[in-house]
Structures are given as structure tokens and as C-alpha cells.
Motif scaffolding. Structure first.
Motif, PDB file in Angstrom:
ATOM      1  N   THR A 338       0.520  -1.125   0.302  1.00  0.00           N
ATOM      2  CA  THR A 338      -0.011   0.172   0.001  1.00  0.00           C
ATOM      3  C   THR A 338       0.909   1.332  -0.005  1.00  0.00           C
ATOM      4  O   THR A 338       1.870   1.696   0.754  1.00  0.00           O
ATOM      5  N   SER A 339       0.497   2.202  -1.250  1.00  0.00           N
ATOM      6  CA  SER A 339       1.162   3.285  -0.678  1.00  0.00           C
ATOM      7  C   SER A 339       0.419   4.536  -0.654  1.00  0.00           C
ATOM      8  O   SER A 339       1.029   5.808  -0.277  1.00  0.00           O
ATOM      9  N   GLU A 379      -3.941   2.738  -2.887  1.00  0.00           N
ATOM     10  CA  GLU A 379      -3.369   3.198  -3.616  1.00  0.00           C
ATOM     11  C   GLU A 379      -1.918   1.285  -3.672  1.00  0.00           C
ATOM     12  O   GLU A 379      -1.516   1.765  -2.774  1.00  0.00           O
ATOM     13  N   LEU A 380      -1.577   1.417  -5.107  1.00  0.00           N
ATOM     14  CA  LEU A 380      -1.085   0.323  -4.362  1.00  0.00           C
ATOM     15  C   LEU A 380       0.756   0.570  -4.743  1.00  0.00           C
ATOM     16  O   LEU A 380       0.413   1.066  -6.018  1.00  0.00           O
TER      17      LEU A 380
ATOM     18  N   LEU B  37       8.217   1.799   5.468  1.00  0.00           N
ATOM     19  CA  LEU B  37       7.602   0.432   4.978  1.00  0.00           C
ATOM     20  C   LEU B  37       6.871   1.465   3.631  1.00  0.00           C
ATOM     21  O   LEU B  37       6.529   1.720   2.779  1.00  0.00           O
ATOM     22  N   ALA B  38       5.980   1.710   4.444  1.00  0.00           N
ATOM     23  CA  ALA B  38       4.490   2.105   4.686  1.00  0.00           C
ATOM     24  C   ALA B  38       5.222   4.249   3.440  1.00  0.00           C
ATOM     25  O   ALA B  38       4.349   4.126   2.647  1.00  0.00           O
ATOM     26  N   ILE B  40       7.874   5.150   2.632  1.00  0.00           N
ATOM     27  CA  ILE B  40       9.122   4.668   1.383  1.00  0.00           C
ATOM     28  C   ILE B  40       8.032   4.421   0.494  1.00  0.00           C
ATOM     29  O   ILE B  40       8.125   5.560  -1.005  1.00  0.00           O
ATOM     30  N   ARG B  41       7.280   3.441   0.881  1.00  0.00           N
ATOM     31  CA  ARG B  41       5.819   2.963  -0.996  1.00  0.00           C
ATOM     32  C   ARG B  41       5.475   4.548  -0.809  1.00  0.00           C
ATOM     33  O   ARG B  41       5.725   4.884  -2.580  1.00  0.00           O
ATOM     34  N   SER B  42       4.636   5.778  -0.279  1.00  0.00           N
ATOM     35  CA  SER B  42       4.395   6.242  -0.907  1.00  0.00           C
ATOM     36  C   SER B  42       5.384   7.196  -1.470  1.00  0.00           C
ATOM     37  O   SER B  42       5.095   8.329  -2.165  1.00  0.00           O
ATOM     38  N   LYS B  43       6.342   7.721  -1.267  1.00  0.00           N
ATOM     39  CA  LYS B  43       7.391   8.434  -1.330  1.00  0.00           C
ATOM     40  C   LYS B  43       8.113   7.633  -2.657  1.00  0.00           C
ATOM     41  O   LYS B  43       7.486   8.598  -4.121  1.00  0.00           O
ATOM     42  N   LYS B  45       6.138   6.020  -4.850  1.00  0.00           N
ATOM     43  CA  LYS B  45       5.039   6.100  -5.761  1.00  0.00           C
ATOM     44  C   LYS B  45       4.360   7.560  -5.946  1.00  0.00           C
ATOM     45  O   LYS B  45       3.860   7.991  -7.586  1.00  0.00           O
TER      46      LYS B  45
END
Lengths: 443, 967
Positions: A338-339, A379-380, B37-38, B40-43, B45
Motif C-alpha cells: 500500500t502506498s 493505492e498500491l 515501509l509505508a 517509503i512506498r508512498s514516497k 509512488k
């Protein structure tokens, strides 16, 4: 039999170490730390066998309690003992935490000497223990000083502890005879996405707090199917007309506090007992049939391409509109990649908790026969891992003011022949609390 | 961590790491990581424009999380992006991430390879180095494929920086190790050799490692490196004044390079060119000289570096084995180390001396240190050093000092560590045998050995004594006497008793003349220990007793009494009981002549490879030691010849070595089948299996079958029968297969044959499984199916070929394809041939291919059945038989059998429900034969009546025969 008992903090440092038998060496302490506390993979089994030595552990917050044995013991007995041990410690010094254990280690050793003898569990009834281990636990705050015992009372200890009724001493007097009865239930559920119940059961406890003078004899009645059938057949009960209209429930199995006369229960299905003084758990039971499920969760998950997920969850409360459920929390797991998350909910507050990989939706209060919903867009991030998301179930927490098993207390009678108070003079309070255990719906 | 510059600090990373370190519990740590991790993922993305710094920071965090043991499934792309950055720190983190995390990930590997390729071509030395390090770190096949051709050109290009050359050489070395087939050898090899002349010592060091590895693979291509290496070595070693840049380590000039050069030289024999050779010798001498100089520093690093070079030089000297002076000097140098304070040095010295001892030039020099070594054995505190000392003593032993060394080893054995005792025992046994000047000494030594360390004396050792005593006539009397005396001790080891029992049983007569060791005394002595022994020893003693009966008729009654006692005749152990019974009967029935023949003295053992030596080699494990040992055998053989030209070789008796050393035999392993095949009672019989105690009792019993036919011993199965030639066809389990398709068709001690078959219409397929039940190989295994001539026209059997070897315990599968052409009554035979332990085994088994296998069941109604039944009313078409039940009459079993037979079982057809009725069609290629059967049981009389009607007479008869045997 239990060979030894160790208490560790979260780092694996030994706080309490008590060895009862010679076959437990010093290295056993380290073996448990290395193989369980510091294990690479999380150890989920509560029983671990290391080098022909069995370790039974329970965890209370950050504290590990481990019982060790080299023999083939009854595991249920060991765990029962460990739980009892936790209860006793809580009763003496409150929450089991590293600080409390460090502050009370003399007391703990004294308790351990008393409740385990050469590895055999002894009387672990808090009430009884408190009569002869009179040290007060250090709870952090100052509390009332120890009750000074008269010589007479002290001399009674031996006869009481070794006597037939080890859990109650004689000569208790109260100005007001009071009785509190709590029916605490936790309801467990696993439901398919289509709303089919895959498994459901209620595990309940009847907890009592009694402040009664003398040596009263109590009789407890509930709407258990067998009891009611039996009474119906016999036709001797005084209020047949009343009970016939009520629903009865089927209890799958139950266990009683040691004060309950099992012979009487076996022969007459009546629960009669001389209660201990103070708080105790009268019985534990489990039911699997005709469970009232307080909430229904209807999930709707839609995958939009590789990078988006739409989730809609509806919860419906399914009990009398006059009742209010509290502390409602719905936990919707999110994929590991999940982002970003956008949440819209009508009622309560919802938030994406990245640290737990879940959307947590909290509602303070909700009346019966209501409905509420949440929708989220997740959002993934595309990953190079081909693994599909396993879709863990949506779980829920709540508290409702009734017993989901349908259990009802029919009567609780107190007889005390020697002292001159009767059943009518006792003030009785009954309360029902239903909580969620593992309450999950697959999505 | 010092903050390099503002951009490199990565505060976020530091905060994250300290957060993790402060976590109280695992759960808290997981939570923190999930949160990060979340984030970093949002960054990653979110906004596409992530600058290099933050990308680097997040990739770093991911790397840290991965190193903590969590799975990372994203961020690879960002890391690959970092590769194309121009900043060193960013590129470095990118490479770091890739080296750690990327595992032949298909879609990214091309991108990564592209990045690496760009960097390799960039001419920026730092970037090239990063790329080379990455290739070397990952070292995967894909990378090798992509760059194996490019790296050599970088390595040999003229304009490459030194540091890059260094990395390139090491990178190539790594690729060569992981996928040697992909690294092309080409014109660059010649130029690589010239890197040894490079100005930069680092390059030379790296290149030497590479060349050493390559030279081991193809020595010829790199022969030119010898001269260069020698030149380089001499420049380092001899000229103290040259500039070594920073490669002097605690006053030792370039120790690593020296060691590597010396290693490289060990790949080749001594140089042919005299000048080169003298130059090398000079170098080695200088190194040896330097060892004598007083140390320039007290630091341990100084002596370590110096000694490392020295030991490598000695290794080279030993490898060349051509300069006697150098060898002797090396030996002396090592001798000094033997008494050094450093345990490691003593260990290394002993180890090197072991190899030195095998050289003919230095053997004598090594021998001068014998006292020191023996002293080390006694006083050394470290067990591994003591072990080396034992090895060295073993290596330096020859005829001149064997007595001393064996004596020392024996005395050390008494308080040696348990871990090395068995090895010492084996070594003593070998030395004693190899260098024995006279047999009396040998026998004394081994008996001593058994006395001191009986528990560690393995079977092989005492087998060996017996073999030698039996093969050497002149020692037998002495051996009997010594053994007899040794047995007088109140407590003696079981192994001694075994030797004693065997030798007295064979040669007790040689000492029987003396009244102190009269037959009865001998017997009583042995029998006094009988009850304290284990079963195998007792069995051996029983055999010794029967031998006594032959040797000394006067003790016969005594021995018969012993054999007759309940403790023997009714012993719980089958082997002992059987021996007692058989020996007793043998002694009662057989005449003295037969006894004398049967119990004749053992014939000399045939020469075979020494089992002791084999065992020692096995103990040491496959490594350098066996090679060394073998080398020693050769070398020693040479020395023996060279020094023994005058006395020993031809004439003198004690050339034990000559007849024992080259061969050395294990126990005489003979198999009962061979004895059977001999047909007569081989004189050696009790003793052959005496030494072969684990052979099964049945086999033992079969030995006596001819003579003692009244004994109720199980007859051997015919198929264990010997040698090639016609064998009986086994059909033991044949009838079982009439009604079923799978199972074991044949089994004996060696082989199990299982079948699995399936049939469809007129075709069938049989899977034959051959299971080797022994632990050794079957050789030249073959199997074929033979049919009689008539059968050949009726049935086609096609066999698939099988492997000629079957490993011990393994199973082999063979497929047989079968086609039924017309109805048949014969059966094909499966012939199996293989070689086991030298004897050819021949097994023939009837293959359960019967006519009924080609049945197709047919369901029909009662009306149809009787209509057809009537149609087949011709007398020839019906076959009826009445027979007695052989098995209990169980309806279910009968049902199953009829179904297994292949027909459909029709219920409700026959008016009598107890009767069984079946129908089916037999498919052959030419015709189809319908078949109806009816089985009427009579439970009272335990009889059956079976009626079969088919359209063909022969089919009816055959089917009736087959089925009637089943009930």
C-alpha cells in the motif's frame, strides 16, 4: 511435575528463577532464552521442547513466564498453574510488569514456595494465600496497610488451609451482605464473505464478588437446557410456569470453581457452593449453538488494475434497538504494498495505520438495528513480487451489554442457617457484558 | 559516523536506525518497520520527482530493513536508477543494494547490466571499480555471460588505472571460480602474465592470484609466468632497497605477494633453465637466511608475516624436492620451530615436516629430530599438535627406527586422548607390520596393542594378525605360545581372546607338548573366559573347540560335555545354538578322517589390499593425507630398494614388507554360495564364516546340509545357487498373480523383484522393479524374457534395456510391453543375470502373464447369460472341475478373486445366491473369446465345482486350470 519456573523480561533477562528439581540444570534458563525469546522465527507454540526438556510459557505484556520440566507432565495442568500464578501475582501487586516484578521479588519467591512444592501445585487460591502470606505487594502507589491479624485468626490458618473448605475462613462479618455477579462473554466468529458462518463460539465466565457473613450456602441457577429439562420433567420446581416460556441454551462444556459441589451438580444439575470471600470466577463455559451475533460485517473489495484497490465495508448491528454497543473497532487489513489510502466514513473515525498495515475504524457507540459503512481507496505500488495478496480477514472489536450466548441468570439464592439473615436481605447485582473475541469476516 | 558533507549525512536514516535500536520488543520493531515501509512506498509512488539524495536515503533504509531479516519486494527499480547517477555516494548505495538484494531477477538484470556496462565504459576509475566490485560480489552466471569477455580487455588495456586493473583481476578470478566455462581463454592470457611485471604491487598481487588459479587449470598457457614470478620474487626478497610503495608490512617486504608468488611456483615443476633455477634457489636461500636473522620487531605481526613467507617457501622446496641442501636447511629450520614457544608454529612445523619426511633427500634429516618429536608427544599440551606429532612419527618411521617409534607410540597410547586412539592403533599396526624384522616382534607388538588399547583395536587389526600368522609358518608356534601366555592374565580384552581362540584352535598342537600348556589346560583357559564374552566371540570360541576335538582327540569328551550343556544347546542366540548342535553332531557322527578333512588347518589367505590401510585412509577423510600416504608408499618403495640392495631384498627371511606391503589383504570374505557350488564340504567352512560372523544363520546352516541331513535346517532357496548355467525357474509366487497384478514375484538375500502390471484389451505393460538388498553394487546386470517357440507365436514380449549396474540398496525399473496375438497356455520366463561380489548370479522367474490378464469384463442380464450359456453347449466348449477348497470359504474373498481374475461378477443371475457367476471376453490380436463361468461352493463338504464355457476348448481348459488353483 514442574521442575522449575522462570520469569524473563522482554530482553530475555531472568527476573525470577526458581528450580524445584535437580534434573533442571542451570543451562535450561539460557536454552529457553536462546531458542524461544531470541529465536529467529517467532515461536508460536506455547510448548517448546529443547534437549528433552519441555518449556511451557505464557506471555503477559512484555513478561515471559516459563515452566520447565523433564517429565511428561499434563500440559493443561501446567498452563492452568501458570494462569493461576498470574492471577495470584495480579491480586498481590497489580499489573504484571517488569518493574512490579522487580519490586516484589521477595514476595514472588515466597509465593512460589507456597504454591509449588517439589513441583506439585498446591493451594493457589488468592483468598487463602492472603491469610498466611500477609506481605503487601508494592503496587507503585501507597495502599492500605496490612490488616493486623489477631492471634486467634492466625491460629485458624492451619485448620482452614488443611480443612475441607480451604477457600473461606470462618467468622467473616459484614454489615451489608452484598453479591455482585458478572456474566462476561467473548464471542468468536469466522464468517465467509457471503455471510456464511464458518465457525462461531462463545466462551464465557461467571465472575462473582461476594461480601457475605458467616458460612453461607449459595445456589445458582441459569437457563441451561439440561437443568431446565430436568426440572421440567420432575415438575417439582416452584415456578414452572415462568421458566417454560423462557429460552434455554445448550452449554457445550463448563468448568467450576473448586467451591462448587460437583457431586450435586452431577446428580441434580444444581450449582451449589459456599463462596470464597471477595472476587473469584465461579464457572467457565462454552457454547456453540444459537449464538446471537451482535454485528454483521459485509465487505466489498474490488481490485482496480494493479495499482488500486477499492474497499467498502458495511457493519450492521443486530440486537435490540434500546441497547448500545460500545468501543467498536473495525480493522481492515491493507496489502503490503500500500502506498496511499483515502478513507470516507459516515460515522466514527477511520485512519490508515501504516505500522499495522490496516485501516482502523473506530465508533464510540452504536445502537441496535443500525447500519454504518466505510469506503476506502487504496493505492498500491507495483512490486516485482508475483505473490498475490492473501487477503487476511477483517476483524472487529466491540462490547455489548448482553450475553451473546443467551445465558440468563435465573436465580442466586443464599442460605445461612446460623446467622440471622435470609436470602431477601442480601443485595444482589447482576451484569452482562459481551465482548468480541476473534471476530473475523473474510473478504 | 562522521558527517562527510551536508548531503551525505542522511539524518533520516540515522534517526530510523536509532528508532529501531530503541525498540523494546520485536513487535514494536515490526511496527516501526511497517510504518517506514509505508512511508517509503508512498514516497516512491507519489511525486515522480524524487531527488537523488532522498532516493538514496530510502534505498538505504530498505537495505537496512532487509538486513534486519524482512522481505523487501520493491525499490529495486529506484536502486537501479541510482546506478545512473553521477554522484559517487548515490551510485555506491545503488551498487550496494544490488549486490545484496538482487538475485538473477529476470526483468531487472538487463537494466542492471546496462548500468554496469555504462560504468565500465565510463573511463572514470571509481565508477569502473564500483561496477567491477558489483560483478564480483554478485558473481552470477548472467553477469558472467554479460561481462566475461569485456573484463579481460579492461585488465590488459594499456591505459587502465592501476586500481581498476586490480579490481578487474580479482573480478575475473571470481568469475573464473563461479563459472569457469564462460571465461574465455584468449590472446589476453599472455598479456595477463606480463602484469607480474607491473609497477604497482597491488596489481601484481591481484594478478598473481588470478594467474595461480588459471595456471592450475591450464598450466601450459602460463608457463611463461615462472620466469616472471621468479624475477619478481627475487626483486622483493633479495634487494632490500627497492621502493615497495606501501607494501612493507612490519618490516617484511610484501609478504602477501611473496606468498602468492611462491604458491604460483608450486603449480610447476622446478624450472629447467639453470640460470632461473639458481636465481630461485638464491631467493629461497635468502628467505631461509632471513629466518635466522634476529627479529626486527617484537610485534607478533612481524613474525607472523615472516613465518608465512618462510612456510610457503618450505612448501615450495618440498614441492620441488630437488635441492638436497635446501631440503636439509628447511628441515633444520623446522626443527628449530619444533621447540618454539608458539603453539601454532610447532603445529605448522610438524605438519610441514610430515611432508618433508617423504622426500628421499630430507628423510634422514627429519629423522634426527625424532627425540624432539617424541618429546613433543609426551609434553605437548595441545591435542592437535600431539596428533601432528603422531603423524610425523608415522611418516618418519623406517626400518632403522621402527622399533623405537612403535615402542614410543605404544607407550603414548596408554594415556593418549580417546579421540585419536583408534588412529594411533591403526598406525602402530601398520608400522609394526610394515617394518617388522621378525615376526615375533610383530606378534608381541600387536598383542601389546590389544592389551593397552583393546577397545580401540578394530576388527581389521586382529583379522590382520591372524592372516599373517596363518600365512607365515615360522611364527605360528611362537604366536601360539605368546597368546597362551597373554591369556593367562586374569582380565584380558575380548579382542585378545578372539585372537587367542583362533590361534590356539589352529596351532594349539604346536605347544601342546609342554605339560604347562597341555590340551586340557589350553581348553580350560579359553573356556574360563567363555562366559564373559559377547556372542560373536563365543561363536568363535565354539569353532575353536571343534578344532580342538580334531587336534586333540583326548579332550573330545570334555568338549562334547561343554557343547551338550544346556547353556549351549538351548542358548537363546540362534547362532550359538546352531553351532553347538552342529559341532556336537559333527563330533559324534563323523569319523576321524572326515573330522580331519573338515577341520583341517586354514589355507593361506589370498593377498588383497590392506584393510587397515584403507581404514586409516577413510578415517583421515578424502583430502591431502591419502595422497601424501600414497606418495610415501612410492617414495618408500624407492628408498627400500635403494638402501636394501645388499642384504634384505632377495634372500633374507624378514622381507615382510616385500610380501605384505604391496597387497595387504582384508579378512577372507567368502560367500556361502561359492562353498555350496564347490559341492564338497570345503575344509575351511566353519572358519570362513567365523570371520564372516554377520552372514545369516541360514547360510551357515546350509554348509552342513549334505553331511547332517537329519538336521532340520532350512534348505537354501534354489535361486541363491551358484554360478552361471541352467537354474531352476522360480514360480513360488506365480499363482498369487493369477488374480492380482501387483506384488513381489521373487525375493532372496540379494535381490527382490516386484511387479506392477496393467492390461488393456490385448495389450499389457509390466513394470519390473529390481531392488538390490545388499549394500554393494551389482555389476553387469542384465535381464531378458524368454518364451518357448510356440509361445513366441502367441505372445509378443518387448523388453526395454536396463542399466548394467545397480547400486547397493537401490532400485531399478524395467518396462515390459506385451501383446497377446492369440490364446496361449505357456508362460514366459524372466532371466536376470548379474555379478555380485565376483560371482555371477543367475535368476529365472516365471512371469505372471496368463491368458486371463486379457479379460474384459462383460455385464449381462440373467436372460442373456443363460441364452449364451446354452449357445455354448457343445461338450468340448465346457470344462468342469470339482476340487477341494484350500482356503477358508469366504464369500467376499471369492468375490474379490473372481473380479481379480478379470471377469465381471454377475449377481442375481444364478437362482442359487451362494453361487458365483461371471462373464468376460478375452481379447487377443486375432480373435476375441467370450467366456462364461460358474462357481458353486459347497461349504459342508468344503468343495467347489467350477464350470467354464468358452467358444474355444483350449481357452476353457487353460482358464479352468488357472482359476481352480485359487480357491
Amino acid at each position: 511435575m514442574i521442575g522449575g519456573l522462570f520469569i524473563y523480561n522482554h530482553k530475555g533477562e531472568v527476573l525470577i528463577s526458581r528450580v524445584y528439581r535437580d534434573d533442571i540444570g542451570r543451562n535450561a534458563v539460557d536454552a529457553f532464552r536462546v531458542n524461544v525469546i531470541h529465536a529467529r522465527q517467532q515461536v508460536r507454540s506455547p510448548v517448546t521442547n529443547i534437549a528433552r526438556t519441555s518449556f511451557f510459557h505464557v506471555k503477559r505484556s512484555n513478561i515471559w513466564l516459563a515452566a520447565v520440566t523433564k517429565q511428561n507432565v499434563n500440559a493443561a495442568m501446567v498452563f492452568e498453574f501458570l494462569y493461576k500464578m498470574c492471577d495470584v501475582m495480579t491480586a498481590y501487586f497489580g499489573k504484571i510488569s517488569e518493574e512490579n516484578i522487580k519490586n516484589n521479588f521477595v514476595l514472588i519467591y515466597e509465593l512460589l514456595d507456597e504454591i509449588l512444592d517439589f513441583g506439585y501445585p498446591q493451594n493457589s487460591e488468592t483468598g487463602a494465600l492472603k491469610t498466611f502470606i500477609t506481605q503487601q505487594g508494592i503496587k507503585g502507589q501507597v495502599i492500605s496497610l496490612p490488616v493486623s491479624q489477631t492471634k486467634e485468626e492466625q491460629s485458624q490458618i492451619t485448620s482452614q488451609v488443611t480443612g475441607q473448605i480451604g477457600w473461606r475462613r470462618e467468622g467473616i462479618k459484614y454489615r451489608r451482605n452484598e453479591l455482585f455477579l458478572d456474566v462476561l462473554e467473548s464471542v468468536n466468529l469466522l464468517m465467509s464473505p457471503q455471510g456464511q458462518v464458518l465457525s462461531a463460539h462463545v466462551s464465557g465466565r461467571v465472575v462473582m464478588k461476594s461480601y457475605l457473613s458467616g458460612m453461607p450456602e449459595c445456589k445458582f441457577g441459569m437457563n441451561d437446557k439440561i437443568v431446565i429439562d430436568k426440572q421440567g420433567k420432575g415438575g417439582t420446581t416452584e415456578d414452572t410456569g415462568k421458566s417454560s416460556g423462557k429460552q434455554s441454551i445448550a452449554i457445550d462444556d463448563c468448568t467450576f470453581h473448586q467451591c462448587v459441589r460437583l457431586s450435586k451438580f452431577d446428580s441434580e444439575r444444581s450449582i451449589s457452593f459456599i463462596p470464597p470471600d471477595g472476587e473469584y470466577e465461579l464457572m467457565r463455559y462454552r457454547t456453540t449453538k444459537d449464538i446471537i451475533l451482535p454485528f454483521r460485517v459485509i465487505p466489498l473489495v474490488r481490485e482496480v488494475g494493479r495499482t488500486k484497490l477499492e474497499v467498502k465495508v458495511v457493519i450492521k448491528s443486530n440486537f435490540k434497538p434500546s441497547l448500545l454497543a460500545q468501543k467498536i473497532e473495525v480493522r481492515i487489513p491493507t496489502p503490503l504494498n500500500t502506498s496511499g489510502v483515502q478513507v470516507i466514513c459516515m460515522k466514527g473515525k477511520a485512519k490508515y495505520k501504516a505500522s499495522e498495515n490496516a485501516i482502523v475504524w473506530k465508533i464510540k457507540r452504536m445502537a441496535g438495528m443500525k447500519e454504518s459503512q466505510i469506503s476506502a481507496e487504496i493505492e498500491l505500488l507495483p512490486t516485482n513480487d508475483k505473490k498475490k495478496w492473501a487477503r487476511p480477514p477483517i476483524s472487529m472489536n466491540f462490547e455489548v451489554p448482553f450475553a451473546p450466548s443467551g445465558l440468563k441468570v435465573r436465580y442466586l439464592k443464599v442460605f445461612e442457617s446460623k446467622l440471622n439473615y435470609s436470602d431477601h436481605d442480601v443485595i444482589k447485582w447482576v451484569r452482562y457484558i459481551g465482548r468480541s473475541g476473534i471476530y473475523e469476516t473474510r473478504c | 559516523m562522521p558527517a562527510v558533507s551536508k548531503g551525505d549525512g542522511m539524518r533520516g536514516l540515522a534517526v530510523f536506525i536509532s528508532d529501531i535500536r530503541n525498540c523494546k520488543s520485536k513487535e514494536a520493531e515490526v511496527k516501526r518497520i511497517n510504518k517506514e515501509l509505508a512511508n517509503i512506498r508512498s514516497k516512491f509512488k507519489g511525486d515522480k520527482a524524487l531527488d537523488g539524495y532522498s532516493k538514496k536515503k530510502y534505498v538505504c533504509k530498505l537495505l537496512f530493513i532487509f538486513l534486519l531479516g524482512h522481505d523487501i519486494d520493491f525499490g529495486h527499480m529506484e536502486a537501479v536508477n541510482l546506478l545512473s547517477s553521477n554522484k559517487y555516494t548515490e551510485k555506491q548505495i545503488g551498487y550496494l543494494f544490488i549486490s545484496v538484494l538482487v538475485n538473477s531477477n529476470s526483468d531487472l538484470i538487463s537494466l542492471i547490466n546496462n548500468g554496469i556496462k555504462n560504468d565500465l565504459a565510463s573511463r572514470n576509475p571509481t565508477f569502473m571499480n564500483l561496477a567491477l566490485h558489483c560483478i564480483a560480489n554478485v558473481g552470477s552466471r548472467e553477469m558472467a555471460e554479460a561481462f566475461a569477455s569485456q573484463i579481460p580487455s579492461i585488465l590488459v588495456a594499456g591505459d587502465t588505472m592501476d586500481s581498476v586493473k586490480q579490481s578487474a583481476a580479482l573480478c575475473l578470478l571470481r568469475l573464473n571460480r563461479t563459472s569457469p566455462d564462460l571465461v574465455p581463454m584468449g590472446e589476453w592470457t599472455a598479456r595477463v602474465v606480463h602484469l607480474l611485471n607491473d609497477q604497482h604491487l597491488g596489481v601484481v598481487t591481484a594478478a598473481t592470484s588470478l594467474i595461480t588459479t588459471l595456471a592450475q587449470k591450464s598450466p601450459e598457457d602460463f608457463r611463461t609466468s615462472i620466469s616472471l614470478a621468479v624475477a619478481r620474487l627475487s626483486r622483493i626478497v633479495t634487494s632490500a632497497s627497492i621502493d615497495l610503495q606501501d607494501y612493507t608490512y612490519y618490516f617484511v617486504a610484501a609478504p602477501w605477494l611473496s606468498v602468492k608468488l611462491l604458491r604460483l611456483l608450486q603449480c610447476y615443476p622446478p624450472p629447467e633453465d639453470a640460470a632461473l633455477r639458481s636465481r630461485l634457489t638464491e631467493c629461497l636461500e635468502t628467505i631461509l637466511n632471513k629466518a635466522q636473522e634476529p627479529p626486527k620487531s617484537k610485534k607478533v605481526q612481524h613474525s607472523n608475516a615472516k613465518n608465512a613467507v618462510l612456510f610457503e617457501a618450505i612448501a615450495l622446496i618440498i614441492h620441488h624436492d630437488s635441492e638436497p641442501t635446501l631440503l636439509v636447511r628447511a628441515c633444520n629450520q623446522l626443527g628449530q620451530f619444533l621447540q618454539h614457544r608458539e603453539t601454532n608454529l610447532r603445529y605448522l612445523a610438524l605438519e610441514s615436516m610430515c611432508t618433508l619426511a617423504s622426500s628421499e633427500f630430507s628423510h634422514e634429516a627429519v629423522k634426527t629430530h625424532i627425540d624432539t618429536v617424541i618429546n613433543a608427544l609426551k609434553t605437548e599440551r595441545d591435542v592437535s599438535v600431539r596428533q601432528r606429532a603422531v603423524d610425523l612419527l608415522y611418516a618418519m618411521c623406517d626400518r632403522s627406527n621402527s622399533k623405537q617409534i612403535v615402542a614410543e607410540m605404544l607407550s603414548y597410547l596408554e594415556n593418549a586422548d580417546y579421540s585419536i586412539r583408534e588412529e594411533i592403533v591403526l598406525k602402530v599396526a601398520i608400522l609394526a607390520e610394515k617394518y617388522a624384522v621378525d615376526y615375533t616382534w610383530y606378534v608381541d607388538t600387536i598383542l601389546n596393542l590389544i592389551r593397552i588399547a583393546g577397545d580401540h583395536v578394530s576388527e581389521e587389526v586382529w583379522y590382520r594378525v591372524i592372516q599373517i600368522v596363518i600365512n607365515q609358518d615360522d611364527v605360528q608356534g611362537y604366536a601360539a605360545k605368546t597368546v597362551f601366555e597373554a591369556l593367562q592374565a586374569p582380565a584380558c580384552h575380548e579382542n585378545l581372546l578372539k585372537v587367542g581362540g583362533y590361534i590356539l584352535g589352529e596351532f594349539g598342537n604346536l605347544i601342546a607338548g609342554d605339560p604347562r600348556s597341555s590340551p586340557l589346560v589350553q581348553f580350560n583357559l579359553l573356556h574360563s573366559k567363555f562366559h564373559l564374552c559377547s556372542v560373536p566371540t563365543r561363536a568363535l570360541l565354539l569353532s575353536a573347540y571343534i578344532k580342538f576335538i580334531n587336534l586333540f582327540p583326548e579332550v573330545k569328551p570334555t568338549i562334547q560335555d561343554v557343547l551338550r550343556s544346556d547353556s549351549q544347546l538351548r542358548n537363546a542366540d540362534v547362532e550359538l545354538q546352531q553351532r553347538a548342535i552342529e559341532y556336537l553332531r559333527l563330533s559324534c557322527i563323523a569319523s576321524t578322517d572326515i573330522l580331519a578333512t573338515v577341520l583341517e588347518e586354514m589355507p593361506p589367505f589370498p593377498e588383497r589390499e590392506s584393510s587397515i590401510l584403507a581404514k586409516l585412509k577413510k578415517k583421515k577423510g578424502p583430502g591431502k593425507v591419502p595422497d601424501m600416504d600414497e606418495a610415501r608408499w612410492n617414495v618408500n618403495g624407492n628408498t627400500e630398494h635403494s638402501e636394501n640392495t645388499e642384504p634384505t631384498n632377495k634372500s633374507s627371511p624378514p622381507s615382510l614388507v616385500a610380501d605384505l606391503l604391496p597387497t595387504n589383504r582384508p579378512r577372507p570374505a567368502s560367500y556361502s554360495p561359492t562353498i555350496l557350488s564347490a559341492g564338497n564340504m570345503a575344509p575351511s567352512h566353519p572358519f570362513t564364516d567365523l570371520l564372516n560372523m554377520n552372514s545369516s544363520p541360514a547360510a551357515g546352516a546350509s554348509l552342513l546340509v549334505d553331511v547332517l541331513s537329519d538336521l532340520s535346517s532350512p534348505a537354501p532357496t534354489p535361486t541363491t545357487g551358484p554360478g552361471p548355467g541352467p537354474t531352476d525357474v522360480c514360480e513360488e509366487h506365480f499363482s498369487r498373480f493369477v488374480c492380482k497384478n501387483n506384488g513381489v514375484i521373487f525375493e532372496n538375500q540379494l535381490l527382490q523383484i516386484g511387479l506392477k502390471s496393467e492390461y488393456r484389451q490385448n495389450l499389457g505393460r509390466i513394470y519390473v522393479f529390481y531392488g538390490n538388498k545388499t549394500s554393494s553394487q551389482f555389476l553387469s546386470f542384465s535381464s531378458s524374457v524368454t518364451s518357448s517357440d510356440t509361445l513366441k507365436t502367441q505372445l509378443n514380449v518387448h523388453t526395454m534395456p536396463v542399466d548394467p549396474t545397480v547400486e547397493g540398496g537401490a532400485q531399478l525399473q524395467q518396462i515390459l510391453n506385451i501383446e497377446c496375438l492369440s490364446d496361449f497356455s505357456d508362460t514366459p520366463v524372466l532371466n536376470v543375470q548379474f555379478r555380485y561380489g565376483g560371482t555371477l548370479q543367475n535368476i529365472a522367474v516365471k512371469l505372471p502373464v496368463m491368458l486371463n490378464k486379457f479379460f474384459q469384463p462383460t455385464e449381462m442380464t440373467s436372460e442373456d447369460f443363460f441364452q449364451r450359456w446354452k449357445q455354448l453347449g457343445v461338450p468340448q466348449q465346457e470344462v468342469q472341475t470339482i476340487f477341494k477348497a484350500q482356503h477358508p470359504m469366504d464369500t467376499d474373498v471369492t468375490n474379490a478373486k473372481i473380479l481379480g481374475f478379470g471377469v465381471a461378477l454377475l449377481s442375481g443371475v444364478d437362482p442359487n445366491p451362494a453361487n458365483f457367476v461371471g462373464a468376460g471376453v478375452i481379447h487377443t490380436k486375432n480373435t476375441q473369446v467370450g467366456c462364461l463361468l460358474r462357481l458353486e461352493p459347497n461349504p459342508q463338504a468344503e468343495m467347489y465345482r467350477l464350470t467354464l464355457r468358452t467358444s474355444r476348448e483350449s481357452v476353457s481348459q487353460r482358464l479352468c486350470d488357472l482359476l481352480s488353483e485359487q480357491f
